[in-house]
Each structure stands twice: as structure tokens, then as C-alpha cells.
Motif scaffolding. Structure first.
Motif, PDB file in Angstrom:
ATOM      1  N   PHE A 112       0.900  -1.066   0.160  1.00 17.13           N
ATOM      2  CA  PHE A 112       0.022   0.053  -0.025  1.00 17.13           C
ATOM      3  C   PHE A 112       0.821   1.258   0.044  1.00 17.13           C
ATOM      4  N   ILE A 113       1.994   1.239   0.668  1.00 24.92           N
ATOM      5  CA  ILE A 113       2.814   2.278   0.725  1.00 24.92           C
ATOM      6  C   ILE A 113       3.674   2.950  -0.301  1.00 24.92           C
ATOM      7  N   TYR A 114       3.928   1.701  -1.194  1.00 28.71           N
ATOM      8  CA  TYR A 114       4.712   1.736  -2.217  1.00 28.71           C
ATOM      9  C   TYR A 114       3.785   2.357  -3.358  1.00 28.71           C
ATOM     10  N   LYS A 115       2.674   1.582  -3.361  1.00 25.94           N
ATOM     11  CA  LYS A 115       1.745   2.189  -4.585  1.00 25.94           C
ATOM     12  C   LYS A 115       1.399   3.437  -4.334  1.00 25.94           C
ATOM     13  N   ILE A 116       0.901   3.944  -2.949  1.00 20.96           N
ATOM     14  CA  ILE A 116       0.545   5.393  -2.789  1.00 20.96           C
ATOM     15  C   ILE A 116       1.619   6.265  -3.075  1.00 20.96           C
ATOM     16  N   ALA A 117       3.109   5.999  -2.970  1.00 23.59           N
ATOM     17  CA  ALA A 117       4.270   6.589  -3.264  1.00 23.59           C
ATOM     18  C   ALA A 117       4.704   6.851  -4.773  1.00 23.59           C
ATOM     19  N   GLY A 118       3.842   5.792  -5.550  1.00 26.23           N
ATOM     20  CA  GLY A 118       4.271   5.940  -6.961  1.00 26.23           C
ATOM     21  C   GLY A 118       5.025   4.652  -7.483  1.00 26.23           C
ATOM     22  N   GLY A 119       5.269   3.770  -6.615  1.00 25.34           N
ATOM     23  CA  GLY A 119       5.754   2.350  -6.790  1.00 25.34           C
ATOM     24  C   GLY A 119       4.999   1.430  -7.234  1.00 25.34           C
ATOM     25  N   GLU A 120       5.532   0.161  -7.376  1.00 21.01           N
ATOM     26  CA  GLU A 120       4.665  -1.116  -7.340  1.00 21.01           C
ATOM     27  C   GLU A 120       5.002  -2.084  -6.539  1.00 21.01           C
ATOM     28  N   ALA A 121       4.147  -3.231  -6.326  1.00 14.76           N
ATOM     29  CA  ALA A 121       4.422  -4.349  -5.332  1.00 14.76           C
ATOM     30  C   ALA A 121       3.556  -5.611  -6.152  1.00 14.76           C
ATOM     31  N   THR A 122       4.546  -6.594  -6.018  1.00 12.46           N
ATOM     32  CA  THR A 122       3.983  -7.806  -6.839  1.00 12.46           C
ATOM     33  C   THR A 122       4.594  -9.074  -5.859  1.00 12.46           C
ATOM     34  N   ASN A 123       3.646 -10.302  -6.180  1.00 12.03           N
ATOM     35  CA  ASN A 123       4.103 -11.547  -5.649  1.00 12.03           C
ATOM     36  C   ASN A 123       5.179 -12.445  -6.894  1.00 12.03           C
ATOM     37  N   GLY A 124       5.338 -11.460  -7.884  1.00 11.14           N
ATOM     38  CA  GLY A 124       5.937 -12.055  -9.073  1.00 11.14           C
ATOM     39  C   GLY A 124       5.084 -12.326 -10.262  1.00 11.14           C
ATOM     40  N   HIS A 125       3.738 -12.378 -10.015  1.00 15.42           N
ATOM     41  CA  HIS A 125       2.776 -12.480 -10.996  1.00 15.42           C
ATOM     42  C   HIS A 125       1.572 -11.672 -10.877  1.00 15.42           C
ATOM     43  N   VAL A 126       1.194 -11.361  -9.617  1.00 13.10           N
ATOM     44  CA  VAL A 126       0.101 -10.304  -9.687  1.00 13.10           C
ATOM     45  C   VAL A 126       0.287  -9.074  -8.546  1.00 13.10           C
ATOM     46  N   ASP A 127      -0.247  -8.118  -8.618  1.00  9.60           N
ATOM     47  CA  ASP A 127      -0.339  -6.904  -7.942  1.00  9.60           C
ATOM     48  C   ASP A 127      -0.645  -7.652  -6.207  1.00  9.60           C
ATOM     49  N   LEU A 128       0.020  -7.428  -5.371  1.00 11.36           N
ATOM     50  CA  LEU A 128       0.077  -7.932  -4.102  1.00 11.36           C
ATOM     51  C   LEU A 128      -1.165  -7.458  -3.367  1.00 11.36           C
ATOM     52  N   MET A 129      -1.960  -6.347  -3.754  1.00 12.50           N
ATOM     53  CA  MET A 129      -3.093  -5.749  -3.167  1.00 12.50           C
ATOM     54  C   MET A 129      -4.407  -6.277  -3.917  1.00 12.50           C
ATOM     55  N   THR A 130      -4.036  -7.327  -4.801  1.00 10.70           N
ATOM     56  CA  THR A 130      -5.283  -8.233  -5.103  1.00 10.70           C
ATOM     57  C   THR A 130      -5.300  -9.448  -4.524  1.00 10.70           C
ATOM     58  N   LEU A 131      -4.577  -9.833  -3.601  1.00 13.49           N
ATOM     59  CA  LEU A 131      -4.502 -11.135  -3.125  1.00 13.49           C
ATOM     60  C   LEU A 131      -5.465 -11.262  -2.089  1.00 13.49           C
ATOM     61  N   SER A 132      -5.960 -12.358  -1.834  1.00 16.96           N
ATOM     62  CA  SER A 132      -6.677 -12.613  -0.702  1.00 16.96           C
ATOM     63  C   SER A 132      -5.856 -13.232   0.482  1.00 16.96           C
ATOM     64  N   HIS A 133      -6.474 -13.394   1.576  1.00 17.56           N
ATOM     65  CA  HIS A 133      -5.813 -14.292   2.826  1.00 17.56           C
ATOM     66  C   HIS A 133      -6.701 -15.147   3.249  1.00 17.56           C
ATOM     67  N   LYS A 134      -6.108 -16.359   3.987  1.00 19.40           N
ATOM     68  CA  LYS A 134      -6.856 -17.447   4.671  1.00 19.40           C
ATOM     69  C   LYS A 134      -6.789 -17.288   6.185  1.00 19.40           C
ATOM     70  N   GLY A 135      -5.696 -16.642   6.735  1.00 19.91           N
ATOM     71  CA  GLY A 135      -5.666 -16.734   7.956  1.00 19.91           C
ATOM     72  C   GLY A 135      -4.824 -15.317   8.354  1.00 19.91           C
ATOM     73  N   THR A 161       1.537 -15.985   4.531  1.00 21.76           N
ATOM     74  CA  THR A 161       2.528 -15.369   4.268  1.00 21.76           C
ATOM     75  C   THR A 161       2.171 -15.360   2.374  1.00 21.76           C
ATOM     76  N   SER A 162       3.350 -14.661   1.860  1.00 24.79           N
ATOM     77  CA  SER A 162       3.486 -14.561   0.722  1.00 24.79           C
ATOM     78  C   SER A 162       4.899 -13.972  -0.197  1.00 24.79           C
ATOM     79  N   ALA A 163       5.303 -14.595  -1.154  1.00 22.74           N
ATOM     80  CA  ALA A 163       6.442 -13.901  -1.947  1.00 22.74           C
ATOM     81  C   ALA A 163       6.152 -12.436  -1.908  1.00 22.74           C
ATOM     82  N   CYS A 164       7.158 -11.708  -2.109  1.00 26.38           N
ATOM     83  CA  CYS A 164       6.808 -10.243  -2.312  1.00 26.38           C
ATOM     84  C   CYS A 164       7.886  -9.599  -2.922  1.00 26.38           C
TER      85      CYS A 164
END
Length: 280
Positions: A231-254, A258-261
Motif C-alpha cells: 500500500f505504501i509503495y503504491k501510494i508513493a508511485g511504486g509497485e508491489a507484486t508476488n512475481g505474478h500479480v499485484d500484492l493488493m489483489t491477493l486474498s488471505h486465509k488466516g 505469508t506471500s512472496a513479495c
């Protein structure tokens, strides 16, 4: 949101005192990952819990140091996931550490994130708070003062590769090495907060913590570490991914999933996605 921002400032001041004075020996307790907790981890967790208990707008909190989330105020609408003292094992060698806060509305989850914050405890105490903008604050004379808005460049020159190299996939090692061959400089302390802070303040680069042979789903926790910095990086004009998709599109089960980032400027993240797309 102002009441939460002020509560985080109070926790930062108290944690700074705890770092300067508290015994950093190990306790007899383990955290959610089965790691033996430092006395300081427990102290910082208690400080944050206590300060948040006075904020009526906070519905529920979740700590990296606790297995389960904790209800606060039924009428509150904010859910806060936090890592009380990220990198606490670095304190005994006097390196910078930090606290991380993810602020969610109505429920935990990337789609519900409305703000994020971290505090760096180093030679100076600095706070970065992202809401509509990513803003830097400095603790001076007992109060946090606004310094500037942070914006990333399209391309940086720092490379912060996390994880044990012997457990990297070969294509990930090639990716990391390719940045060094372009003249990128190594910046890695073993602390997520100071390393990502350095990249932000220096204009960009790449912080990577991939899935590895021993931790294929990554090591860093989505709610406490991954989503807040994405969130911080995207607001600052950067990007964040798990290697395939935007990290902010991921769901979580618990709450401890964890996630690659990967966090960085647009150029570096585009390179990451290009390499990982070829190695799905």
C-alpha cells in the motif's frame, strides 16, 4: 483516522524508550511462528495493545506476536494488523528496527486497506504514514513533525535481496544478479523496515523476498508486513507484486498467511514480472 495516527505516535515514543532501556534477553514464550520471543518483543506488543485499547474507532487488532486477533471496541470500524518490532533480533548489534501497521476498514484484507504506517527506530526515529499520500515525519523534541511527501522515481539503483541464496530458484538468482550487473548497489540489513525505508527515501530500487525451496509461499506475512508496504509503495508511485500479480489483489486465509513479495520502482517490478512470467 486522526485518532489512530496519534495513537501510533504515542506507541512510537514509548517503544523508543523501551528499546533504549529494556532488557533484550529472551523470554520463555513463543510467538505465532514458534520462535522464542525477546522480552522487548513482548513489551512492544503490550505497549501497542494498551494504546489501541483507548481508541474507540478500532474494532479489532491482530499482532504478529499473537496467534489470534483480539476484539477491541464493538462500535469501531477499523481493524489494525501490526508487527510490534520487526527485526528485533538486530537490536543487540545496534541496527535499525521498526514497527509496521496495516489499517483496514470493516475487516482484514487487502481490498479493505485504507492506510498503512511504519516507524523506523535508528539514529533518528522516523514515521511514514500512507493514506492519500505517503508522508514522512521525524520525531524531534518529543513530537513528530511533518518532513515531506515521498515519491519514488521510475527507476532506482538499490538492490535488497532477502532470503537464503542457497534456497533461491536459479531464475531468481539470475534476476538479482542482473540488477547488480546494471550497477545497482547492495543494501540489505536483514530488517524489512529499514531496507524498504532506504529504498523509499533514496528514490527506488528493488526489495525482494521470493518463495524459496524451504518457504515456497514466502516468509513475510500478508496482513502485518506485505499488504502495508504494498500500500505504501503504491501510494508513493511504486509497485508491489508476488512475481505474478499485484500484492493488493491477493486474498488471505488466516491472519498469519505469508506471500512472496517484491517492492520497488516501476522499472524493477516490470523486470520481476517479466522474469517470473517465463518461469510459472
Amino acid at each position: 483516522m486522526t485518532d489512530i495516527f496519534e495513537a501510533i505516535q504515542r506507541t512510537a515514543k514509548r517503544i523508543k524508550i523501551a528499546i533504549d532501556t529494556k532488557d533484550i534477553g529472551y523470554s520463555q514464550q513463543e510467538n505465532s511462528s514458534g520462535e522464542t520471543q525477546l522480552q522487548l518483543d513482548i513489551k512492544c506488543d503490550m505497549i501497542i495493545e494498551e494504546e489501541f485499547s483507548h481508541v474507540a474507532s478500532i474494532h479489532t487488532i491482530a499482532s504478529e506476536e499473537k496467534e489470534h486477533e483480539m476484539p477491541m471496541h464493538k462500535a469501531g470500524k477499523y481493524y489494525i494488523a501490526y508487527d510490534p518490532l520487526d527485526g528485533s533480533s538486530l537490536i543487540d548489534v545496534n541496527l535499525s528496527v521498526g514497527s509496521i501497521f496495516g489499517i483496514y476498514e470493516n475487516a482484514f484484507g487487502a481490498k479493505n486497506m485504507v492506510a498503512a504506517c511504519y516507524v523506523v527506530f535508528g539514529p533518528r526515529v522516523e514515521m511514514v504514514f500512507a493514506h492519500h499520500k505517503t508522508k514522512l515525519h521525524l520525531l524531534q523534541d518529543g513530537e513528530f513533525e511533518f518532513v515531506k511527501e515521498i515519491r519514488l522515481k521510475e527507476k532506482g539503483n538499490l538492490n535488497a535481496p532477502g532470503g537464503t541464496q542457497q534456497n533461491w530458484e536459479p531464475y531468481h538468482k539470475e534476476l538479482v544478479d542482473s540488477f547488480f550487473s546494471e550497477g545497482y548497489r547492495l543494501r540489505y540489513s536483514g530488517g524489512m523496515v529499514p531496507d524498504l525505508h532506504q529504498l523509499l527515501l533514496k528514490g527506488g530500487g528493488l526489495f525482494s523476498y521470493p518463495g524459496t525451496a524451504d518457504k515456497p509461499e514466502g516468509k513475510l506475512r500478508k496482513l502485518f508486513e506485505v499488504f502495508p508496504f504494498a500500500f505504501i509503495y503504491k501510494i508513493a508511485g511504486g509497485e508491489a507484486t508476488n512475481g505474478h500479480v499485484d500484492l493488493m489483489t491477493l486474498s488471505h486465509k488466516g491472519i498469519h498467511e505469508t506471500s512472496a513479495c517484491f517492492f520497488g520502482s516501476k522499472y524493477e517490478i516490470a523486470r520481476v514480472k517479466e522474469v517470473y512470467a517465463k518461469n510459472r
